[in-house]
Design a protein around this motif. Structure first.
Motif, short mmCIF file in Angstrom:
data_model
loop_
_atom_site.label_atom_id
_atom_site.label_comp_id
_atom_site.label_asym_id
_atom_site.label_seq_id
_atom_site.Cartn_x
_atom_site.Cartn_y
_atom_site.Cartn_z
N TRP A 277 0.84 -1.20 0.00
CA TRP A 277 0.00 0.00 0.00
C TRP A 277 0.87 1.25 0.00
CZ3 TRP A 277 -0.55 3.84 3.80
CH2 TRP A 277 -1.57 4.75 3.58
N ALA A 278 1.90 1.26 0.84
CA ALA A 278 2.79 2.42 0.92
C ALA A 278 3.50 2.65 -0.41
CB ALA A 278 3.81 2.24 2.04
N ASP A 279 3.96 1.58 -1.04
CA ASP A 279 4.63 1.71 -2.34
C ASP A 279 3.66 2.25 -3.39
OD1 ASP A 279 6.95 0.74 -1.22
OD2 ASP A 279 6.67 -1.32 -1.99
N THR A 280 2.43 1.75 -3.38
CA THR A 280 1.43 2.21 -4.34
C THR A 280 1.11 3.69 -4.13
OG1 THR A 280 0.45 0.01 -4.38
CG2 THR A 280 -0.92 1.81 -5.19
N VAL A 281 0.93 4.09 -2.88
CA VAL A 281 0.63 5.50 -2.58
C VAL A 281 1.81 6.37 -2.99
CG1 VAL A 281 0.26 7.15 -0.71
CG2 VAL A 281 -1.03 5.03 -0.75
N GLN A 282 3.01 5.92 -2.70
CA GLN A 282 4.20 6.70 -3.05
C GLN A 282 4.31 6.85 -4.57
OE1 GLN A 282 7.80 5.01 -1.48
NE2 GLN A 282 8.55 7.04 -0.88
N THR A 283 4.05 5.78 -5.30
CA THR A 283 4.10 5.84 -6.76
C THR A 283 3.04 6.80 -7.28
OG1 THR A 283 4.90 3.57 -6.85
CG2 THR A 283 3.94 4.46 -8.87
N TYR A 284 1.84 6.69 -6.75
CA TYR A 284 0.74 7.55 -7.20
C TYR A 284 1.03 9.01 -6.84
CZ TYR A 284 -3.91 9.55 -7.62
OH TYR A 284 -4.97 10.34 -7.96
N ALA A 285 1.51 9.25 -5.63
CA ALA A 285 1.83 10.62 -5.21
C ALA A 285 2.95 11.18 -6.07
CB ALA A 285 2.21 10.66 -3.73
N GLY B 232 5.18 15.13 -9.63
CA GLY B 232 6.42 15.17 -10.41
C GLY B 232 7.57 14.49 -9.71
N ASN B 233 7.30 13.33 -9.12
CA ASN B 233 8.33 12.53 -8.43
C ASN B 233 8.94 13.22 -7.23
OD1 ASN B 233 7.98 10.29 -10.02
ND2 ASN B 233 9.47 10.97 -11.55
N GLN B 234 8.24 14.17 -6.67
CA GLN B 234 8.68 14.79 -5.42
C GLN B 234 7.56 14.57 -4.39
OE1 GLN B 234 9.55 18.87 -6.18
NE2 GLN B 234 11.38 18.42 -7.36
N PRO B 235 7.55 13.39 -3.81
CA PRO B 235 6.44 13.06 -2.90
C PRO B 235 6.43 13.95 -1.67
CG PRO B 235 8.15 11.38 -2.75
CD PRO B 235 8.54 12.33 -3.85
N LYS B 236 5.21 14.34 -1.30
CA LYS B 236 5.04 15.12 -0.07
C LYS B 236 4.48 14.19 0.99
CE LYS B 236 3.98 19.60 -2.05
NZ LYS B 236 2.99 20.67 -2.09
N LEU B 237 5.05 14.31 2.13
CA LEU B 237 4.54 13.52 3.24
C LEU B 237 3.31 14.23 3.80
CD1 LEU B 237 7.82 12.58 5.10
CD2 LEU B 237 6.41 11.12 3.67
N PRO B 238 2.32 13.48 4.19
CA PRO B 238 1.15 14.13 4.78
C PRO B 238 1.52 14.75 6.12
CG PRO B 238 0.98 11.74 4.97
CD PRO B 238 2.19 12.04 4.14
N ASP B 239 0.79 15.78 6.48
CA ASP B 239 1.01 16.44 7.78
C ASP B 239 0.48 15.51 8.87
OD1 ASP B 239 1.37 18.12 9.90
OD2 ASP B 239 -0.16 19.57 9.29
N THR B 240 1.40 14.79 9.50
CA THR B 240 0.99 13.78 10.47
C THR B 240 0.31 14.41 11.68
OG1 THR B 240 3.20 13.81 11.44
CG2 THR B 240 2.73 12.10 9.80
N SER B 241 0.73 15.58 12.06
CA SER B 241 0.11 16.25 13.20
C SER B 241 -1.36 16.55 12.91
CB SER B 241 0.87 17.54 13.53
OG SER B 241 0.26 18.20 14.62
#
Length: 133
Positions: free
Chosen positions: A26-34, A39-48
């Motif tokens: 799931w993480a790999d799929t989300v990372q690929t989709y994001a 443009g291949n610069q994945p943003k991490l969601p705001d965990t807070s």
């Protein structure tokens, strides 16, 4: 360890491995989709913010459950009170009817006793008069 315990531990390990593999996929799929969206610069969601939203949601659910529970118990208390009042009124009514019936029966018994007493006295006078003659 006993055989059932060993089986349980084995099942738990296999389940953990399956969940871990699913989360990685799931993480790999989300990372690929994001990556394709940014443009291949994945943003991490705001965990807070994610944690805050999750706990806010849980808080709302809990508050709703609290209100439902209060409503349920309030309705139950009102029902118990209504039944108690009705039972008390019924008991008072039965008591009043019982007292009235008892008084009426006592009155009839007294009247019957007086009537019987008069008959006995009349019979005794008649027997006395017959004996004198």
């Amino acid at each position: 360890m006993t055989a059932p315990t060993d089986q349980f531990v084995d099942i738990a390990k296999r389940s953990q491995e399956a969940v871990t593999a699913a989360v990685r996929t799931w993480a790999d799929t989300v990372q690929t989709y994001a990556g394709s969206l940014t443009g291949n610069q994945p943003k991490l969601p705001d965990t807070s913010a994610l944690v805050d939203r999750t706990f806010d949601f849980a808080e709302q659910v809990l508050e709703n459950q609290r209100q439902i529970t209060k409503t349920f118990f309030s309705a139950g208390a009102q029902a118990v009170e209504a039944v108690t009042d009705q039972a008390a009124r019924a008991a008072e009514s039965v008591t009043a009817h019982t007292v009235n019936a008892t008084e009426a029966a006592a009155d009839r018994a007294a009247e019957a006793g007086e009537s019987a007493g008069e008959k006995v006295a009349s019979t005794a006078r008649a027997a006395r008069n017959a004996a004198k003659s």
